[in-house]
Design a protein around this motif. Structure first.
Motif, short mmCIF file in Angstrom:
data_model
loop_
_atom_site.label_atom_id
_atom_site.label_comp_id
_atom_site.label_asym_id
_atom_site.label_seq_id
_atom_site.Cartn_x
_atom_site.Cartn_y
_atom_site.Cartn_z
N ARG A 99 0.83 -1.21 0.00
CA ARG A 99 0.00 0.00 0.00
C ARG A 99 0.86 1.25 0.00
NH1 ARG A 99 -4.78 -1.27 -2.07
NH2 ARG A 99 -5.27 -3.35 -1.35
N THR A 100 1.95 1.21 0.72
CA THR A 100 2.84 2.37 0.74
C THR A 100 3.41 2.64 -0.64
OG1 THR A 100 3.43 1.93 3.05
CG2 THR A 100 4.92 3.34 1.80
N VAL A 101 3.86 1.59 -1.31
CA VAL A 101 4.45 1.73 -2.64
C VAL A 101 3.41 2.26 -3.64
CG1 VAL A 101 5.43 0.48 -4.59
CG2 VAL A 101 6.23 0.00 -2.28
N LEU A 102 2.20 1.69 -3.62
CA LEU A 102 1.18 2.11 -4.58
C LEU A 102 0.73 3.55 -4.33
CD1 LEU A 102 -1.14 -0.97 -5.21
CD2 LEU A 102 0.93 -0.27 -6.39
N ASN A 103 0.56 3.91 -3.06
CA ASN A 103 0.17 5.28 -2.76
C ASN A 103 1.25 6.26 -3.20
OD1 ASN A 103 -2.45 5.91 -1.17
ND2 ASN A 103 -1.76 3.96 -0.31
N TYR A 104 2.50 5.90 -2.96
CA TYR A 104 3.61 6.76 -3.38
C TYR A 104 3.65 6.87 -4.91
CZ TYR A 104 8.37 8.45 -4.12
OH TYR A 104 9.46 9.17 -4.54
#
Length: 562
Positions: A99-104
Motif C-alpha cells: 500500500r505504501t508503494v502504490l500510494n507513493y
C-alpha cells in the motif's frame, strides 16, 4: 541392427542437432507466452479499461488512501509502520509495504490504480498459463483457461475494487512459487537449492500479503506429484509445511482473526452454508440457469460419468483417450481447488459465502480458478465425446467455440458489475459534494451526520456502507484527520442527551454504558446534520434542536428508491 543410445557422460553437451531442437522448442514456447500476454493485455484493456476511466474509490479504498495521504511521512518505513496500525494489516505486513508503494506511485490518480489492478490480473492469468504448461496441459487449453480466469464474473471485485488489488498479486506469488519449485526439481546442486529457497520465499510473501492462497500452498504435494515421485514430492512438501504452518498459526491467533472467528458449531454451520450456496453460484452467475442450479450440477456430473464410461469402452478410439483423461483430471482438480479455496473462510463470519455479490465476491478469488477448471474440463469432455470418434482434430476447435460462448454469457455480467461500481462511486462523489456545500470549512473535531443517500447502489456495492469509509472520505476531502462523519443507516436512532447526542440501533453504532461514553457520541455545537438528497443542513447546538431535527432528517435507505 539398431544401436541403443547411451546416456552422455557428466559435463558433455547434447549433440548439436538435439541442442538446436531444444532451443527451437524453447523459442516457440517463448513466442506463445509473448502472444498470450499481449492477448490477455488486450482483453483486459477492452473489458476493464472503461472502468479505469470512469471508476473510483469505494468502501475500504477510502480508508487506505486517507491513511496514507493524511499521515506525515518521515520515511518509507515509518509509513509502512503507520499502515501496520490498521488491524487488517497486522497479519499482512507485506500488504502494508504494498500500500505504501502504490500510494507513493499513484497518489490520488484513480485511473492509475485501476490500470495497475488490470495489470495485476493479467499477471495472475499469465502465471497460471505457465503453471498449466508445466503440468503438461497443451498450449491452447492453457491459454483458454487463462482467459476464462481473467474474465471470471463471480470475482469482479478483484478488478473493480481497489481495496483488494493485492489479491491477484498474492495469488501470482503462489503460482510463481510453484513454477520455481518445479524448476528446482529439474535442477541439481546449488541451483536446485537456490530455486527451492526462492520458491519458499514467494510462498511466504504470498501469505504475508494476503492469505487466500494458503490452503493451496499447504496442499502443494498434490501438484509436486505431477512432476516428481512421491518421495521427492513429500520431502519438499515437508519444507512447505514447516515454514508456512507456524506463520499461519500466528495469523489465526491475531486479534483481527479472533474478531471474525466462529465457534466450532458456527464454523460447521458456515461450512454447510458454503456447500449449499456453491451450486447456486454455478447456476445463477456462471451459467444461464437461474433458479435451476441443480441442472448445471447434473449436467457436469453426467459429462464426467460419460467421460469415464467412454474411457472404459474398448471401442473408444485410442487417439482420443489422452484428451478425455486430461479433461476429466482437470474437472477433478477444479473440485479440489474449490474446496481448498473456500476452506480458509469456514471459520470466518457468515458474510463470506460464494454467492455474495459486489465487494463480497472476493471470496471467489482462489475458488474461481477451480470453477474455471470445472467448466473448462466439462467443455473439453463434451467436445471430445462429440468429436472424438471421427473428428478428433476438431476437438480444440470445439473447446474454443464453447469457451467463446461462455465468455459471451459472462461479458454482460461483467458490464453490469462495472456499471454498479461506477454508479456507487458517482453517488459517493455527489454525497461528498453536498457535504462540502453544507459545511464548507468545518473546525477540527467536527462530526458530520449524513442522511438520505442509499447505503448501497446495488446489492454488495456500497456508497458509504461503514462508519470508517464515510469518515475517511470526509477526512480526505477536508484534509483533516480530526473530523468524523457517520451515516444514518437503516434502523439507527439518535438519543438526544443533555450535552451530546448518541447513536444506536444499528450494528455500526453499538450500545455503550453509560450512553454518553459511546465512541460515536458528539457534543452539541460540533455536530452537523446534512440531508444529502434534499440539501437541508444545520448545526445541532442544543438538545431541543436535536429533538426537532430527528423529526426532519430521515435515515438512509438500504438501496436507491425505485
Amino acid at each position: 541392427m539398431s544401436v541403443q543410445q547411451q546416456p552422455l557422460p557428466a559435463g558433455r553437451r547434447l549433440p548439436r542437432s538435439r541442442s538446436w531442437a531444444a532451443l527451437g522448442a524453447g523459442q516457440k514456447e517463448g513466442v506463445r507466452v509473448g502472444l498470450l500476454v499481449l492477448a490477455l493485455t488486450a482483453i483486459g484493456a477492452l473489458v476493464y479499461g472503461p472502468h479505469a476511466v470512469n471508476g473510483g474509490f469505494l468502501g475500504d479504498s477510502w480508508t487506505l488512501r486517507s491513511w496514507y495521504q493524511l499521515y506525515p511521512h518521515a520515511d518509507f518505513f515509518g509509513t509502512v509502520g503507520h499502515f501496520l496500525e490498521l488491524h487488517t494489516m497486522q497479519t499482512r505486513p507485506l500488504n502494508a509495504v504494498y500500500r505504501t508503494v502504490l500510494n507513493y506511485s499513484f497518489g490520488g490518480e484513480m485511473g492509475s490504480w485501476f490500470v495497475w489492478q488490470i495489470a495485476a490480473n493479467v499477471l495472475m492469468s499469465g502465471s497460471l498459463y505457465l503453471l498449466l504448461r508445466r503440468l503438461f496441459l497443451p498450449p491452447l487449453d492453457s491459454a483458454l483457461i487463462a482467459v476464462l480466469v481473467l474474465l471470471f464474473p463471480a470475482a469482479s471485485s478483484l478488478r473493480f475494487w481497489m481495496a483488494v488489488s493485492h489479491a491477484p498479486v498474492a495469488i501470482s506469488f503462489a503460482i510463481v512459487g510453484f513454477l520455481l519449485a518445479f524448476a528446482a526439481f529439474d535442477a541439481e546442486g546449488r541451483r536446485a537449492k537456490l530455486l527451492h529457497a526462492l520458491s519458499l520465499l514467494l510462498f511466504v510473501s504470498s501469505l504475508l500479503l494476503y492469505e487466500v492462497a494458503l490452503p493451496v500452498m499447504l496442499a502443494s504435494v498434490l501438484l509436486y506429484r505431477f512432476r516428481v515421485p512421491w518421495r521427492t514430492a513429500v520431502r519438499r512438501w515437508g519444507l512447505d509445511l514447516a515454514l508456512l504452518l507456524p506463520i499461519a498459526l500466528l495469523v489465526t491467533r491475531s486479534e483481527d482473526a479472533h474478531s471474525q472467528a466462529q465457534s466450532d458449531s458456527g464454523a460447521l454451520a458456515h461450512l454447510w452454508k458454503i456447500v449449499e450456496k456453491s451450486p447456486r453460484l454455478l447456476g445463477d452467475r456462471l451459467l444461464p440457469l437461474s433458479g435451476a442450479a441443480w441442472v448445471a450440477v447434473l449436467a457436469i456430473a453426467a459429462l464426467a460419468g460419460g467421460g469415464i464410461w467412454a474411457l472404459r469402452r474398448a471401442s473408444w478410439p485410442e487417439t482420443s483417450r489422452p484428451a478425455l483423461r486430461r479433461y476429466l483430471l482437470l474437472l477433478a482438480a477444479g473440485l479440489v481447488v474449490i474446496a481448498l479455496g473456500y476452506s480458509i473462510y469456514v471459520p470466518g463470519i457468515n458474510y463470506y459465502e460464494p454467492t455474495m455479490p459486489g465487494i463480497a465476491d472476493r471470496i471467489n478469488a482462489v475458488p474461481g480458478f477451480g470453477w474455471v477448471f470445472v467448466l473448462y474440463g466439462s467443455i473439453g469432455i463434451l467436445a471430445t465425446l462429440v468429436l472424438g470418434r471421427r473428428w478428433r482434430n476438431l476437438i480444440p476447435l470445439g473447446a474454443t467455440l464453447l469457451s467463446a460462448i461462455l465468455v459471451a454469457l459472462w461479458l454482460p455480467l461483467i458490464a453490469t458489475e462495472s456499471r454498479n461500481y461506477v454508479k456507487g462511486f458517482e453517488e459517493g462523489q455527489r454525497v461528498l459534494g453536498m457535504v462540502r456545500t453544507a459545511v464548507p470549512d468545518p473546525p477540527p473535531h467536527t462530526t458530520i451526520w449524513t442522511f438520505g443517500q442509499p447505503v448501497e447502489i446495488a446489492n454488495g456495492v456500497p456508497i458509504f456502507g461503514n462508519t470508517w469509509d464515510m469518515t475517511y472520505s470526509v477526512q480526505l476531502m477536508y484534509g483533516d484527520r480530526t473530523i468524523r462523519s457517520y451515516v444514518g443507516f437503516p434502523g439507527t436512532y439518535i438519543e438526544c442527551l443533555a450535552t451530546k447526542l448518541v447513536p444506536g440501533g444499528n450494528a455500526s453504532y453499538p450500545t455503550a454504558s453509560p450512553p454518553g461514553s459511546s465512541a460515536y457520541a458528539s457534543d452539541y455545537g460540533t455536530v452537523y446534520f446534512v440531508d444529502t438528497v434534499n440539501g437541508q443542513f444545520e448545526r445541532i447546538d442544543s438538545r431541543g434542536q436535536c429533538l426537532q431535527a430527528l423529526r426532519t432528517y430521515r435515515n438512509s435507505p438500504a438501496f436507491p428508491a425505485e
